[in-house]
Design an enzyme around this catalytic site. Structure first.
Site, short mmCIF file in Angstrom:
data_model
loop_
_atom_site.label_atom_id
_atom_site.label_comp_id
_atom_site.label_asym_id
_atom_site.label_seq_id
_atom_site.Cartn_x
_atom_site.Cartn_y
_atom_site.Cartn_z
N HIS A 191 36.97 -5.82 -95.43
CA HIS A 191 36.27 -5.63 -94.16
C HIS A 191 35.40 -4.38 -94.29
CE1 HIS A 191 39.84 -7.96 -92.37
NE2 HIS A 191 38.78 -8.75 -92.30
N CYS A 198 72.88 15.32 -84.41
CA CYS A 198 73.34 14.08 -85.03
C CYS A 198 72.30 13.64 -86.04
CB CYS A 198 73.53 13.00 -83.96
SG CYS A 198 73.73 11.33 -84.60
N CYS A 223 89.78 26.86 -68.71
CA CYS A 223 90.88 25.90 -68.56
C CYS A 223 90.96 25.38 -67.13
CB CYS A 223 92.20 26.52 -68.99
SG CYS A 223 92.93 27.65 -67.80
N CYS A 247 43.40 -7.01 -88.22
CA CYS A 247 43.72 -6.62 -89.60
C CYS A 247 44.70 -5.45 -89.56
CB CYS A 247 42.47 -6.24 -90.38
SG CYS A 247 42.81 -5.85 -92.12
N CYS A 304 91.99 17.18 -60.42
CA CYS A 304 92.58 16.27 -59.44
C CYS A 304 93.27 17.00 -58.30
CB CYS A 304 93.57 15.33 -60.12
SG CYS A 304 95.05 16.15 -60.75
N CYS A 341 75.10 6.62 -80.79
CA CYS A 341 73.75 7.08 -80.43
C CYS A 341 73.17 6.30 -79.26
CB CYS A 341 72.82 6.95 -81.64
SG CYS A 341 73.34 7.93 -83.08
N CYS A 383 95.25 11.58 -64.61
CA CYS A 383 94.16 12.46 -64.19
C CYS A 383 92.86 12.13 -64.90
CB CYS A 383 94.54 13.91 -64.45
SG CYS A 383 93.27 15.10 -63.99
#
Length: 492
Positions: A155, A254, A307, A185, A325, A267, A339
């Site tokens: 072309h 990752c 915690c 193309c 909870c 993922c 919980c």
């Protein structure tokens, strides 16, 4: 964790790759734990099968020049075998993700078809339809034959149109994607065809960077470091969704998706979860204000540590309860499984669409609140880590032992962050998991891990009240819970 009744407050790059980039040391954020995957192995005794680490993954950090050398070595070898130019060999490698063994097999069975599939040669039928002409098919101007340029498809376009075509695409960030201008193309343009058509050195430098980006991203064993302005490339033998860390900018991600590390969630699932969290941001903000009412006195309280064991001390009463909870902590050990497990409504499919929508939102909020809670705990425990470092430094300065004598405290805080990070990512996994025996097993292991992490968090925050053996034993138990869960549920 104690709560102050007098206060509601807390106590607490793709376009930047530079071939000439020099490595520099960057300042570390004092609010983060540097790398909680390093330095704790010696304090977590492993024996027999327990020594298996499901996250163990071999990788290498390559500089720009090292990765370029690796790519060129593959390219030169393949070009000699296929008897094509280096530029064409690169396009073949990109098309087949640099899997040389597969390319050689295809070449052995049908060499011509290999080049067609790599989009560097046209099919014979399309090639036969091209007619010779001295007119440019874009600007329709009569052009001398020597000023007409074409790829293998024949072309023909004038040099000026080719220059504009390549310039526009490169400015838009296109590398190997520069293709023939003819309609329908798909032939790709080799780099040795494009470079002479670019009008400036600046544009050529951009094109080199975009090519390098595309070569690396198409290579099944390579990943660009997603760190800001970082030119490093991570190389592995077997591509998996595993944790890798750049040795230049310390970015952790990752390998497979280049997002934050997310084991045990895969993922595709973590992408869905993060998209959902972003879409439901207003709802999430409503329930993530990090304040709750004390179940005994109804006073508004806020966490000031990592915690979930909350301790209320007041003149007339005391209370120990779970932050998540709000249940009594004394009986919480036996009920921890309840919980962390969402209780599905078995009759919801027979109810109205409105009821089903409310149930779906309730389920999402259950998992999001726990996801967000562990994220906040990680931030608060990073502050605990800094306090431990300061305490160790103070003791060493006062001749109360050496840094090595007290390093187990630092390692305990690192291991706590490592375990809690894994626990945080168990909640997206559980949210999308189908009900059944496997989910029940997962929720059981998740609850066991959570219980041991809370025990470890409690002891790390009160390290002076526990001897070294007790703390290291809790470290061992928490890490074993984490490894067991990953071994059974992390995709390998």
């Amino acid at each position: 964790m104690s709560v102050d009744m007098n206060s509601q407050g807390s106590d607490s790059n793709e376009e930047d790759y530079d071939p000439n980039c020099e490595e520099e040391e960057e300042d570390e954020d004092p609010g983060d734990i540097e790398d909680y995957y390093d330095g704790v192995a010696n304090d977590v005794e492993q024996q027999g099968a327990d020594a298996f680490d499901p996250e163990e993954y071999q990788f290498t950090c390559l500089t720009y020049k090292e990765s370029e050398s690796t790519l060129n070595e593959h390219m030169a070898s393949l070009a000699a075998t296929l008897k094509v130019s280096h530029a064409v060999a690169k396009l073949v490698l990109v098309s087949f993700h640099w899997q040389i063994s597969e390319i050689l097999e295809r070449h052995k069975s049908n060499a011509a078809q290999l080049l067609v599939e790599a989009r560097v040669q046209p099919t014979s039928s399309k090639h036969a339809m091209v007619h010779s002409s001295h007119h440019c098919a874009v600007c329709m101007q009569f052009v001398r034959k020597e000023n007409l340029l074409s790829l293998a498809c024949q072309h023909q376009f004038c040099r000026s149109c080719w220059e504009q075509h390549c310039t526009v695409l490169v400015k838009d960030g296109v590398g190997v994607g520069v293709s023939c201008m003819a309609q329908d193309c798909l032939l790709r343009t080799p780099e040795d065809f494009v470079f002479p058509l670019l009008p400036s050195e600046e544009l050529k430098d951009k094109y080199r960077r975009y090519l390098f980006r595309d070569y690396v991203e198409s290579h099944y064993q390579l990943q660009l470091c997603p760190g800001a302005d970082c030119p490093m490339v991570i190389q592995v033998q077997e591509p998996k969704a595993r944790r890798v860390q750049c040795n230049r900018c310390n970015e952790v991600f990752c390998f497979k998706c280049r997002q934050m590390y997310h084991a045990p969630t895969d993922c595709a699932t973590i992408r869905k979860w993060l998209t959902k969290c972003a879409d439901d941001s207003e709802t999430a903000n409503y329930i993530s204000a990090h304040t709750k009412d004390c179940p005994k006195c109804n006073i508004c309280i806020e966490k000031n540590g990592g915690c979930n064991h909350m301790v209320m001390r007041f003149l007339l009463f005391s209370a120990d309860f779970c932050w998540m909870c709000l249940g009594d902590w004394k009986t919480h050990g036996s009920e921890y499984y309840e919980c962390s497990r969402y209780k599905e409504n078995p009759d919801i499919v027979n109810q109205s669409q409105q009821a089903q929508a409310r149930e779906a939102l309730k389920k999402y909020l259950f998992y999001f609140e726990r996801w967000e809670n562990h994220n906040k705990s990680l931030q608060l425990e990073a502050q605990t880590y800094q306090r431990i470092q300061e305490k160790i430094q103070e003791r060493v300065m006062n001749n109360l032992g050496t840094w090595i004598d007290w390093q187990y405290l630092q390692n305990a805080a690192k291991l706590l962050a490592k375990c809690r990070y894994t626990l945080q990512y168990t909640y997206p996994y559980a949210y999308y998991m189908e009900s059944g025996p496997r989910k029940k097993l997962f929720e059981y292991q998740q609850a066991q891990l959570e219980a041991e992490i809370e025990n470890l968090s409690w002891k790390v925050e009160r390290a002076d009240s526990y001897d070294r053996g007790d703390l290291e034993n809790q470290m061992h138990i928490a890490e074993q819970r984490r490894r067991t869960l990953l071994k059974d549920f992390h995709d390998t």
